[in-house]
Design a protein around this motif. Sequence first.
Motif, PDB file in Angstrom:
ATOM      1  N   TRP A   1      -4.019 -10.252  -5.983  1.00  0.00           N
ATOM      2  CA  TRP A   1      -4.978 -10.108  -7.095  1.00  0.00           C
ATOM      3  C   TRP A   1      -4.269  -9.662  -8.378  1.00  0.00           C
ATOM      4  CZ3 TRP A   1      -9.013  -7.035  -3.686  1.00  0.00           C
ATOM      5  CH2 TRP A   1      -9.631  -7.940  -2.818  1.00  0.00           C
ATOM      6  N   GLN A   2      -3.313  -8.757  -8.218  1.00  0.00           N
ATOM      7  CA  GLN A   2      -2.586  -8.298  -9.403  1.00  0.00           C
ATOM      8  C   GLN A   2      -1.768  -9.450 -10.010  1.00  0.00           C
ATOM      9  OE1 GLN A   2       0.991  -5.322  -9.624  1.00  0.00           O
ATOM     10  NE2 GLN A   2      -0.879  -4.113  -9.508  1.00  0.00           N
TER      11      GLN A   2
ATOM     12  N   ARG B   1       5.635  -2.855  -7.899  1.00  0.00           N
ATOM     13  CA  ARG B   1       4.214  -2.892  -8.271  1.00  0.00           C
ATOM     14  C   ARG B   1       3.504  -1.649  -7.764  1.00  0.00           C
ATOM     15  NH1 ARG B   1       2.246  -7.689 -10.131  1.00  0.00           N
ATOM     16  NH2 ARG B   1       3.787  -9.364 -10.179  1.00  0.00           N
ATOM     17  N   LYS B   2       2.445  -1.270  -8.490  1.00  0.00           N
ATOM     18  CA  LYS B   2       1.581  -0.161  -8.043  1.00  0.00           C
ATOM     19  C   LYS B   2       0.195  -0.725  -7.785  1.00  0.00           C
ATOM     20  CE  LYS B   2       4.389   3.486  -9.009  1.00  0.00           C
ATOM     21  NZ  LYS B   2       5.422   3.095  -8.054  1.00  0.00           N
TER      22      LYS B   2
ATOM     23  N   VAL C   1       9.658   1.413   3.591  1.00  0.00           N
ATOM     24  CA  VAL C   1       9.824   0.270   4.488  1.00  0.00           C
ATOM     25  C   VAL C   1       8.696  -0.742   4.334  1.00  0.00           C
ATOM     26  CG1 VAL C   1       9.852  -0.384   6.939  1.00  0.00           C
ATOM     27  CG2 VAL C   1      11.234   1.536   6.139  1.00  0.00           C
ATOM     28  N   THR C   2       7.477  -0.272   4.192  1.00  0.00           N
ATOM     29  CA  THR C   2       6.370  -1.227   4.106  1.00  0.00           C
ATOM     30  C   THR C   2       6.480  -2.075   2.844  1.00  0.00           C
ATOM     31  OG1 THR C   2       4.000  -1.534   4.374  1.00  0.00           O
ATOM     32  CG2 THR C   2       4.663   0.328   3.043  1.00  0.00           C
ATOM     33  N   ALA C   3       6.883  -1.476   1.740  1.00  0.00           N
ATOM     34  CA  ALA C   3       7.024  -2.253   0.497  1.00  0.00           C
ATOM     35  C   ALA C   3       8.123  -3.299   0.655  1.00  0.00           C
ATOM     36  CB  ALA C   3       7.326  -1.334  -0.683  1.00  0.00           C
ATOM     37  N   ILE C   4       9.217  -2.915   1.295  1.00  0.00           N
ATOM     38  CA  ILE C   4      10.326  -3.865   1.492  1.00  0.00           C
ATOM     39  C   ILE C   4       9.881  -5.035   2.365  1.00  0.00           C
ATOM     40  CG2 ILE C   4      12.612  -4.176   2.508  1.00  0.00           C
ATOM     41  CD1 ILE C   4      13.205  -1.238   1.713  1.00  0.00           C
ATOM     42  N   LEU C   5       9.170  -4.747   3.442  1.00  0.00           N
ATOM     43  CA  LEU C   5       8.733  -5.835   4.333  1.00  0.00           C
ATOM     44  C   LEU C   5       7.757  -6.770   3.606  1.00  0.00           C
ATOM     45  CD1 LEU C   5       8.319  -3.919   7.723  1.00  0.00           C
ATOM     46  CD2 LEU C   5      10.211  -5.390   7.008  1.00  0.00           C
TER      47      LEU C   5
END
Lengths: 150, 150
Positions: free
Chosen positions: A9-10, A148-149, B111-115
């Motif tokens: 969405w972003q 991103r946030k 880790v979640t952002a990287i995945l």
Amino acid sequence: MFQFFQYNWQVRDEWLTLLKDIPPDELLKERVGGVRSILYTFFHIIDVEYSWLRCINGKEDVLFDYSDYQTLDRIQYLSNQLRTEISATFPHDVPIDKQVFIPWDSSHQNVTAILHHIIAHEIHHIGQLSIWARELNLHPVSASYIGRKF
Amino acid sequence: MFQFFQYNWQVRDEWLTLLKDIPPDELLKERVGGVRSILYTFFHIIDVEYSWLRCINGKEDVLFDYSDYQTLDRIQYLSNQLRTEISATFPHDVPIDKQVFIPWDSSHQNVTAILHHIIAHEIHHIGQLSIWARELNLHPVSASYIGRKF
């Protein structure tokens, strides 16, 4: 999963902003590959996302008429309108292996496959937009998730 | 998350098969947008996926030289080789909010952002390939997640 929806969405909103000064004929122009035009890509992404989520929630599909969404403003309106409903009804608590009925091909699919499908569908089509943007001499919206946030 | 990696790998392999009879100069040709060529797109996807996963696993980055991977066979070899390591060391049990060090920009990411980043990165670039495939009169590999078996 919901984080990927927030990402999509972003990114979608950033694309709609990037393209707001592009002449309508460029948005509607038939191009090679994808779903053939920039404007229709957005309509298609929004329509597909909504249809699958309606399936998960056991609601009837709603058919939208592309001829009603021939400008970016109308596309943004549709995107915002459906996002409000999707956010309020997102299947956070539905078991991921639940099978749901898909009316348009009379099949059943499980919730996790549908959520993966919706996410990959939008990212794939946005990748196509990034090629077409270069043809318009635009610098594409970043596809990066990192940074991103939400 | 791992299901998305399996999806990306299956789609990647289907692309490598689809393109095997395309002349090398078409694969190396500089195109508009993306990372400029079909062959480099694969190299970039594979390299980026591996680098981020090495970060998660606390291992040093390995730099590959694109000049060593100038054919689809070499790309397929690299893809297979790294996939074996990635599958054996995939961070299924690493806490998703664990912060890991990213040497190439001296930052920390969870880790979640990287995945999420790795997954979106490949799908995005494959979307770009689908436009270029049409320029070669090829029918692109389906991006559909629904209907695949892993």
